[in-house]
Scaffold this active site. Structure first.
Site, short mmCIF file in Angstrom:
data_model
loop_
_atom_site.label_atom_id
_atom_site.label_comp_id
_atom_site.label_asym_id
_atom_site.label_seq_id
_atom_site.Cartn_x
_atom_site.Cartn_y
_atom_site.Cartn_z
CG ASP A 14 -1.99 -1.04 1.18
OD1 ASP A 14 -2.01 -1.82 0.21
OD2 ASP A 14 -2.81 -1.11 2.12
CG LEU A 62 5.18 2.25 13.89
CD1 LEU A 62 5.22 3.53 13.10
CD2 LEU A 62 4.15 1.29 13.29
CB SER A 128 -7.20 -4.99 9.54
OG SER A 128 -7.47 -6.25 9.02
CD GLU A 130 -7.64 -11.48 10.12
OE1 GLU A 130 -8.02 -11.41 8.95
OE2 GLU A 130 -7.49 -12.57 10.71
CE1 TYR A 152 -2.03 -7.10 10.83
CE2 TYR A 152 -4.25 -7.98 10.58
CZ TYR A 152 -3.28 -7.06 10.23
OH TYR A 152 -3.55 -6.09 9.28
P1 NAP Z 1 2.91 -4.91 3.81
O1 NAP Z 1 3.13 -5.00 2.34
O2 NAP Z 1 3.21 -6.09 4.67
O3 NAP Z 1 3.78 -3.66 4.34
C1 NAP Z 1 4.04 -3.46 5.69
C2 NAP Z 1 5.03 -2.33 5.84
O4 NAP Z 1 5.30 -2.10 7.24
C3 NAP Z 1 6.38 -2.56 5.17
O5 NAP Z 1 6.81 -1.36 4.57
C4 NAP Z 1 7.28 -2.90 6.35
O6 NAP Z 1 8.64 -2.60 6.14
C5 NAP Z 1 6.71 -1.97 7.40
N1 NAP Z 1 7.11 -2.27 8.75
C6 NAP Z 1 6.98 -3.45 9.42
N2 NAP Z 1 7.47 -3.33 10.67
C7 NAP Z 1 7.93 -2.05 10.80
C8 NAP Z 1 8.55 -1.34 11.84
N3 NAP Z 1 8.80 -1.89 13.02
N4 NAP Z 1 8.87 -0.04 11.62
C9 NAP Z 1 8.64 0.55 10.43
N5 NAP Z 1 8.06 -0.09 9.39
C10 NAP Z 1 7.71 -1.37 9.57
O7 NAP Z 1 1.41 -4.47 4.13
P2 NAP Z 1 0.30 -3.80 3.18
O8 NAP Z 1 -0.49 -4.88 2.54
O9 NAP Z 1 0.92 -2.74 2.36
O10 NAP Z 1 -0.67 -3.15 4.28
C11 NAP Z 1 -0.45 -1.83 4.76
C12 NAP Z 1 -1.12 -1.67 6.11
O11 NAP Z 1 -2.51 -1.91 5.99
C13 NAP Z 1 -0.65 -2.63 7.20
O12 NAP Z 1 -0.71 -1.95 8.42
C14 NAP Z 1 -1.68 -3.75 7.16
O13 NAP Z 1 -1.73 -4.40 8.41
C15 NAP Z 1 -2.92 -2.95 6.87
N6 NAP Z 1 -3.99 -3.66 6.18
C16 NAP Z 1 -3.70 -4.33 5.01
C17 NAP Z 1 -4.73 -4.96 4.33
C18 NAP Z 1 -4.46 -5.69 3.05
O14 NAP Z 1 -5.32 -6.52 2.65
N7 NAP Z 1 -3.35 -5.44 2.36
C19 NAP Z 1 -6.05 -4.90 4.83
C20 NAP Z 1 -6.30 -4.18 5.99
C21 NAP Z 1 -5.27 -3.55 6.65
P3 NAP Z 1 9.70 -3.71 5.57
O15 NAP Z 1 9.59 -3.63 4.07
O16 NAP Z 1 10.99 -3.23 6.11
O17 NAP Z 1 9.27 -5.06 6.11
N1 GDD Z 2 -1.50 -16.89 3.33
C1 GDD Z 2 -2.13 -18.04 3.08
N2 GDD Z 2 -1.43 -19.10 2.59
N3 GDD Z 2 -3.47 -18.11 3.30
C2 GDD Z 2 -4.09 -19.27 2.99
C3 GDD Z 2 -3.42 -20.38 2.50
C4 GDD Z 2 -2.01 -20.30 2.28
O1 GDD Z 2 -1.35 -21.24 1.85
N4 GDD Z 2 -4.33 -21.37 2.30
C5 GDD Z 2 -5.52 -20.88 2.67
N5 GDD Z 2 -5.38 -19.61 3.11
C6 GDD Z 2 -6.46 -18.77 3.64
C7 GDD Z 2 -6.17 -18.23 5.05
O2 GDD Z 2 -6.40 -19.26 6.03
C8 GDD Z 2 -7.16 -17.07 5.10
O3 GDD Z 2 -8.43 -17.55 5.49
C9 GDD Z 2 -7.24 -16.60 3.65
O4 GDD Z 2 -6.62 -17.61 2.85
C10 GDD Z 2 -6.54 -15.26 3.40
O5 GDD Z 2 -5.23 -15.31 3.93
P1 GDD Z 2 -4.17 -14.14 3.65
O6 GDD Z 2 -4.06 -13.88 2.20
O7 GDD Z 2 -2.92 -14.51 4.37
O8 GDD Z 2 -4.84 -12.84 4.26
P2 GDD Z 2 -5.60 -12.58 5.66
O9 GDD Z 2 -7.06 -12.47 5.33
O10 GDD Z 2 -5.17 -13.51 6.69
O11 GDD Z 2 -5.02 -11.15 6.06
C11 GDD Z 2 -4.89 -10.09 5.08
O12 GDD Z 2 -6.06 -9.32 5.08
C12 GDD Z 2 -6.32 -8.60 6.31
C13 GDD Z 2 -7.63 -7.83 6.11
O13 GDD Z 2 -8.71 -8.67 6.30
C14 GDD Z 2 -3.65 -9.28 5.45
O14 GDD Z 2 -3.39 -8.37 4.43
C15 GDD Z 2 -3.86 -8.50 6.74
O15 GDD Z 2 -2.74 -7.63 6.96
C16 GDD Z 2 -5.14 -7.69 6.60
O16 GDD Z 2 -5.38 -6.94 7.76
#
Ligand code: NAP
Ligand code: GDD
Length: 323
Positions: A14, A62, A128, A130, A152
């Site tokens: 993001d 952070l 999130s 989640e 988480y």
């Molecule tokens: P991501 O690709 O895993 O990126 C996480 C970022 O946080 C990376 O830049 C990582 O840096 C940084 N980070 C981790 N620990 C840190 C620390 N101690 N100090 C400073 N930076 C740190 O996650 P994303 O998918 O872009 O998501 C962005 C945010 O939205 C996260 O907070 C995630 O939990 C939240 N979120 C994501 C989703 C989704 O579906 N993608 C949904 C809901 C909420 P490094 O590169 O150094 O590891």
């Molecule tokens: N990663 C992963 N790997 N997930 C799997 C697998 C596998 O091999 N097989 C099944 N799954 C299922 C997980 O059990 C979960 O139910 C679903 O796929 C999605 O898993 P992830 O893609 O790892 O995402 P998440 O839903 O646990 O979490 C993501 O979305 C959240 C928002 O709802 C992350 O981006 C979180 O940071 C974010 O907050």
């Protein structure tokens, strides 16, 4: 004078798309990143979007309050987007303390730095879906009670309520975006969509033969990161800070998402998919389905990219990468 934004998590999925959006709007973008011994700072995603030279990287973590205070004093941002987190749900059972320190207490650190040094800055917290965990309503909205199901999600719940609390206690313009799953070609390889698209590309190219997954009955409301960062920005353009669900309003099983990827390259999923019990989680979030009505009505935001469009874009990007 251009506006200044500070983005934590700039090296993540993001962070990259948000930086691209802010740069396109004329912002001066500062990105907080932690250095690593392997590559100073990992700018792969910014590089992919061709913007690595346009973002000003600030060394920071952070967990380090004094560094955050100094950064806030030096940069004086108009907007702060807190995207940094230990964001992989499965790892949060393996590293619950680190997850709590970064994903929960890290929010206190950054909010304290804002409150002390730049209290008029607008603040976005990456909350999130989640947090809904064991869902209490079929469709989850801003008023649905939370029931977190992983370390988480518990940590994110803390960050969410702290953001609400700093808004109510100190009058900060602090908004919390409750974002449902969003993906892209820049998604981390450990998350299920990217794991699937990368494996499908490998199988298509003949360099792998199977894809091992855990619970394929889980359902998620999947959107595109590029669409979702627009909602983050829109939240900070409102007169009043608030909390918003950002989602598509559609939910799909992991199985059906996976089938889209295989069918896109003309392969039969059942010939390659293996269910691995080791990949199941200690507690699962079975289904997520967001209600984005408030974001639509108040922000004028809605998801633009369908799951099919996104998954095929991701498979094509992985084929290109590997090819
Ligand atoms: P991501 O690709 O895993 O990126 C996480 C970022 O946080 C990376 O830049 C990582 O840096 C940084 N980070 C981790 N620990 C840190 C620390 N101690 N100090 C400073 N930076 C740190 O996650 P994303 O998918 O872009 O998501 C962005 C945010 O939205 C996260 O907070 C995630 O939990 C939240 N979120 C994501 C989703 C989704 O579906 N993608 C949904 C809901 C909420 P490094 O590169 O150094 O590891
Ligand atoms: N990663 C992963 N790997 N997930 C799997 C697998 C596998 O091999 N097989 C099944 N799954 C299922 C997980 O059990 C979960 O139910 C679903 O796929 C999605 O898993 P992830 O893609 O790892 O995402 P998440 O839903 O646990 O979490 C993501 O979305 C959240 C928002 O709802 C992350 O981006 C979180 O940071 C974010 O907050």
């Amino acid at each position: 004078m251009s506006k200044k934004a500070l983005v934590t998590g700039i090296t993540g999925q993001d962070g990259a798309y948000l930086a691209q959006l802010l740069l396109s709007k004329g912002y001066e973008v500062h990105g907080l990143a932690r250095r690593s011994s392997t590559s100073d700072v990992n700018l792969t995603r910014l590089n992919w979007l061709g913007i690595e030279k346009d973002v000003r990287i600030v060394d920071g973590n952070l967990l380090d309050l004094s560094g955050l205070i100094r950064t806030m004093r030096d940069v004086k941002p108009d907007e702060v987007y807190n995207l940094a987190a230990q964001s992989f749900v499965k790892s949060s059972w393996q590293q619950p303390i680190l997850t709590g320190e970064v994903t929960a207490l890290g929010v206190t650190n950054i909010l304290e730095a804002v409150r002390l040094e730049k209290p008029d800055a607008r603040f976005y917290q990456a909350s999130s879906s989640e947090m809904y965990g064991l869902i209490q309503e079929d469709m989850q909205s801003e008023t649905t009670p939370f029931y977190p199901r992983s370390p988480y999600a518990v940590a994110k719940l803390y960050g969410h309520w702290l953001t609400v609390n700093y808004r109510e206690s100190f009058g900060l313009h602090a908004s919390s975006g409750i974002l449902f799953n969003h993906e892209s070609p820049l998604r981390g390889i450990e998350f299920v969509t990217r794991k699937v698209t990368d494996s499908v590309a490998r199988i298509k190219l003949g360099i792998a033969n199977e894809l091992r997954l855990g619970n394929i009955d889980a359902k998620r409301d999947w959107g595109h990161s590029k669409d979702y960062v627009e909602a983050m920005w829109l939240m900070l353009q409102q007169d009043e800070a608030d909390d918003y669900v950002v989602a598509t309003g559609l939910t799909t099983t992991v199985r059906d998402m996976c089938r889209i990827a295989f069918e896109h390259v003309g392969l039969a999923m059942d010939d390659h998919l293996v269910i691995d019990p080791d990949l199941f989680r200690p507690a699962e979030v079975d289904v997520l389905l967001g209600n984005p009505t408030k974001a639509k009505e108040k922000l004028g935001w809605q998801a633009k990219t369908s799951l099919e469009e996104m998954i095929t874009e991701m498979v094509d990007a992985d084929l290109k990468r590997l090819g």
